[in-house]
Design a protein around this motif. Sequence first.
Motif, mmCIF file in Angstrom:
data_model
loop_
_atom_site.group_PDB
_atom_site.id
_atom_site.type_symbol
_atom_site.label_atom_id
_atom_site.label_comp_id
_atom_site.label_asym_id
_atom_site.label_seq_id
_atom_site.Cartn_x
_atom_site.Cartn_y
_atom_site.Cartn_z
ATOM 1 N N ARG A 121 0.863 -1.190 0.000
ATOM 2 C CA ARG A 121 0.000 0.000 0.000
ATOM 3 C C ARG A 121 0.898 1.238 0.000
ATOM 4 O O ARG A 121 0.950 1.995 0.973
ATOM 5 C CB ARG A 121 -0.930 -0.009 1.219
ATOM 6 C CG ARG A 121 -1.813 -1.246 1.310
ATOM 7 C CD ARG A 121 -2.670 -1.254 2.572
ATOM 8 N NE ARG A 121 -3.666 -0.191 2.546
ATOM 9 C CZ ARG A 121 -4.897 -0.329 2.052
ATOM 10 N NH1 ARG A 121 -5.260 -1.480 1.514
ATOM 11 N NH2 ARG A 121 -5.747 0.667 2.077
ATOM 12 N N PRO A 122 1.639 1.449 -1.104
ATOM 13 C CA PRO A 122 2.720 2.441 -1.098
ATOM 14 C C PRO A 122 2.255 3.884 -1.082
ATOM 15 O O PRO A 122 3.081 4.781 -0.877
ATOM 16 C CB PRO A 122 3.475 2.129 -2.394
ATOM 17 C CG PRO A 122 2.426 1.561 -3.297
ATOM 18 C CD PRO A 122 1.530 0.750 -2.399
ATOM 19 N N ALA A 123 0.982 4.158 -1.331
ATOM 20 C CA ALA A 123 0.499 5.538 -1.361
ATOM 21 C C ALA A 123 -0.022 6.001 -0.013
ATOM 22 O O ALA A 123 -0.723 7.014 0.074
ATOM 23 C CB ALA A 123 -0.589 5.691 -2.429
ATOM 24 N N GLU A 124 0.332 5.280 1.050
ATOM 25 C CA GLU A 124 -0.100 5.688 2.388
ATOM 26 C C GLU A 124 0.905 5.213 3.427
ATOM 27 O O GLU A 124 1.724 4.333 3.164
ATOM 28 C CB GLU A 124 -1.466 5.094 2.724
ATOM 29 C CG GLU A 124 -1.450 3.576 2.869
ATOM 30 C CD GLU A 124 -2.816 2.994 3.186
ATOM 31 O OE1 GLU A 124 -2.956 2.368 4.254
ATOM 32 O OE2 GLU A 124 -3.731 3.160 2.353
ATOM 33 N N ILE A 125 0.869 5.810 4.599
ATOM 34 C CA ILE A 125 1.532 5.273 5.778
ATOM 35 C C ILE A 125 0.510 5.248 6.908
ATOM 36 O O ILE A 125 -0.579 5.847 6.807
ATOM 37 C CB ILE A 125 2.759 6.108 6.203
ATOM 38 C CG1 ILE A 125 2.336 7.505 6.687
ATOM 39 C CG2 ILE A 125 3.778 6.201 5.084
ATOM 40 C CD1 ILE A 125 3.423 8.242 7.470
ATOM 41 N N GLN A 126 0.844 4.549 7.968
ATOM 42 C CA GLN A 126 0.070 4.592 9.206
ATOM 43 C C GLN A 126 0.890 5.384 10.222
ATOM 44 O O GLN A 126 2.093 5.150 10.377
ATOM 45 C CB GLN A 126 -0.213 3.186 9.723
ATOM 46 C CG GLN A 126 -1.007 2.320 8.752
ATOM 47 C CD GLN A 126 -2.427 2.808 8.586
ATOM 48 O OE1 GLN A 126 -3.124 3.136 9.553
ATOM 49 N NE2 GLN A 126 -2.885 2.868 7.338
ATOM 50 N N LEU A 127 0.249 6.320 10.911
ATOM 51 C CA LEU A 127 0.950 7.226 11.822
ATOM 52 C C LEU A 127 0.224 7.301 13.155
ATOM 53 O O LEU A 127 -1.007 7.459 13.205
ATOM 54 C CB LEU A 127 1.042 8.625 11.207
ATOM 55 C CG LEU A 127 1.757 9.701 12.024
ATOM 56 C CD1 LEU A 127 3.227 9.356 12.226
ATOM 57 C CD2 LEU A 127 1.623 11.065 11.343
ATOM 58 N N PHE A 128 0.992 7.178 14.229
ATOM 59 C CA PHE A 128 0.465 7.342 15.583
ATOM 60 C C PHE A 128 1.270 8.427 16.283
ATOM 61 O O PHE A 128 2.483 8.328 16.422
ATOM 62 C CB PHE A 128 0.561 6.028 16.357
ATOM 63 C CG PHE A 128 0.425 6.177 17.851
ATOM 64 C CD1 PHE A 128 -0.600 6.930 18.423
ATOM 65 C CD2 PHE A 128 1.333 5.549 18.697
ATOM 66 C CE1 PHE A 128 -0.707 7.061 19.795
ATOM 67 C CE2 PHE A 128 1.228 5.675 20.077
ATOM 68 C CZ PHE A 128 0.207 6.427 20.638
ATOM 69 N N LEU A 129 0.593 9.500 16.678
ATOM 70 C CA LEU A 129 1.198 10.557 17.483
ATOM 71 C C LEU A 129 0.486 10.620 18.820
ATOM 72 O O LEU A 129 -0.735 10.783 18.874
ATOM 73 C CB LEU A 129 1.108 11.904 16.752
ATOM 74 C CG LEU A 129 1.902 12.009 15.445
ATOM 75 C CD1 LEU A 129 1.628 13.331 14.754
ATOM 76 C CD2 LEU A 129 3.400 11.847 15.717
ATOM 77 N N ASN A 130 1.227 10.511 19.886
ATOM 78 C CA ASN A 130 0.653 10.445 21.231
ATOM 79 C C ASN A 130 0.025 11.786 21.622
ATOM 80 O O ASN A 130 0.688 12.821 21.585
ATOM 81 C CB ASN A 130 1.755 10.069 22.226
ATOM 82 C CG ASN A 130 1.231 9.887 23.631
ATOM 83 O OD1 ASN A 130 0.043 9.647 23.826
ATOM 84 N ND2 ASN A 130 2.116 9.993 24.605
ATOM 85 N N ASP A 131 -1.250 11.768 21.985
ATOM 86 C CA ASP A 131 -1.899 13.013 22.423
ATOM 87 C C ASP A 131 -2.012 13.115 23.939
ATOM 88 O O ASP A 131 -2.675 14.022 24.460
ATOM 89 C CB ASP A 131 -3.281 13.149 21.777
ATOM 90 C CG ASP A 131 -4.292 12.132 22.294
ATOM 91 O OD1 ASP A 131 -3.934 11.341 23.195
ATOM 92 O OD2 ASP A 131 -5.434 12.137 21.800
ATOM 93 N N ASP A 132 -1.376 12.182 24.642
ATOM 94 C CA ASP A 132 -1.276 12.170 26.107
ATOM 95 C C ASP A 132 -2.548 11.745 26.823
ATOM 96 O O ASP A 132 -2.496 11.327 27.978
ATOM 97 C CB ASP A 132 -0.833 13.537 26.661
ATOM 98 C CG ASP A 132 0.611 13.850 26.306
ATOM 99 O OD1 ASP A 132 1.410 12.904 26.233
ATOM 100 O OD2 ASP A 132 0.920 15.037 26.092
ATOM 101 N N SER A 133 -3.691 11.827 26.173
ATOM 102 C CA SER A 133 -4.910 11.443 26.880
ATOM 103 C C SER A 133 -5.061 9.931 26.973
ATOM 104 O O SER A 133 -5.588 9.402 27.945
ATOM 105 C CB SER A 133 -6.134 12.030 26.172
ATOM 106 O OG SER A 133 -6.380 11.339 24.958
ATOM 107 N N GLY A 134 -4.638 9.247 25.924
ATOM 108 C CA GLY A 134 -4.788 7.801 25.893
ATOM 109 C C GLY A 134 -6.152 7.332 25.462
ATOM 110 O O GLY A 134 -6.355 6.146 25.206
ATOM 111 N N ASN A 135 -7.110 8.223 25.387
ATOM 112 C CA ASN A 135 -8.481 7.800 25.079
ATOM 113 C C ASN A 135 -8.701 7.506 23.604
ATOM 114 O O ASN A 135 -9.491 6.626 23.262
ATOM 115 C CB ASN A 135 -9.470 8.881 25.531
ATOM 116 C CG ASN A 135 -9.492 9.051 27.032
ATOM 117 O OD1 ASN A 135 -9.297 8.088 27.770
ATOM 118 N ND2 ASN A 135 -9.688 10.273 27.489
#
Length: 392
Positions: free
Chosen positions: A291-305
């Motif tokens: 799926r080269p036209a995308e990435i998966q990204l996780f940025l921590n928002d500190d809430s955890g919810n």
Amino acid sequence: MAESLGVAVIGAGMAGKAHAAAYRMASTLYSPALPPVRLVTIGDVNAEFGSLAARRFGYERNDTSWQAIAEADDIDVVSVVIANSLHREVVEGLLAAGKHVLCEKPLSDSIEDARVMATAARGASSIARIGFTFRRTPGIAYIRDLIQTGVLGNVLHFSGRYWTDYGFSPSAPMSWRYKGGPGSGALADVGSHLTYISEFLCGDIQSVSGGQFATVIDKRPLPLAAVMGHDHVAVGDTFEAVENDDYAAFNAEFATGAGSFEVSRVAAGHANSLQFEVFCENGAAKFDQRRPAEIQLFLNDDSGNENGYRQVILGPGHPYIAGGLAMDAPEVGFGQNDAFGYQARAFLEEVAGLSQEESLPRCATFDEGVRNMELLGAVAESALNNGKKITI
């Protein structure tokens, strides 16, 4: 700037055709304009393969020896896309003839030959570079930007695998890919990609450990016709022994963080599955070549919810896309073949004399190619010594 650039590709197989198509596309990418690019010849010892590729991609002719290409006055730039064991002789000959050379990875089949090639490159009047094509993948380049700008922060852990299945069938014909010393199989073929990607993102590997090789299909039938790339052709009832690894795994330590790696050419159902996750102080990112036209990204928002990965569709705001595609609009999509085009463009820009400021990032040097082979050699040493830790 040169008045024009004459291009040749040595090798009409799978990757050779990717290079041939890339040079055809390169002049259509970005600005300023390149000098006129002349598609001169495809070289292959199999005249039929070379002729078919030349006609398909619009090259003027085909040749059956690299010497003819080295001697030709109408050729300036040559891609070398042949068996690893042949790289040294061909590259040295081309550099001696003053040709600019883009060599496929890995640089050679032995670290000794690779070092000699790097010495020749440093002393050459022309430019020699190695094709680390996945550095041109927009998603991978974007993840690198997120790390280097501090959005993701320091790397804690890299986990990567490159699974392919071109060798999972016992009837897949014998070829040069199944010959060579320890580490010259799946590790050299696809593990070379995974290791330079990891260093592109995470910095230099300091040591490797836990090296493991497995050859699970120990003999292959000889083909009854010429084999191109990973093609399956009719085979006979004569077999030869497989000399190298079908599967390899190892661990690594970076200056900051650790990594785990797994590669295979016998992973049925995974034709070209390069996948990795990189875990950092502020989040994580993952990439899947399927799926080269995308990435998966996780940025921590500190809430955890609501924490978790989200899909990021790549577009003109990300590396290589704006100005580099005929239709550089959001969600148009692109693939691995486009990365070869960006690579060819970068090489031609350097050969043409464009400054680094007005060019794409330069292609990797032969010294970087040697570094990549030293890493693979360290993995092989670890595997041959029960997983011993090897400092790079």
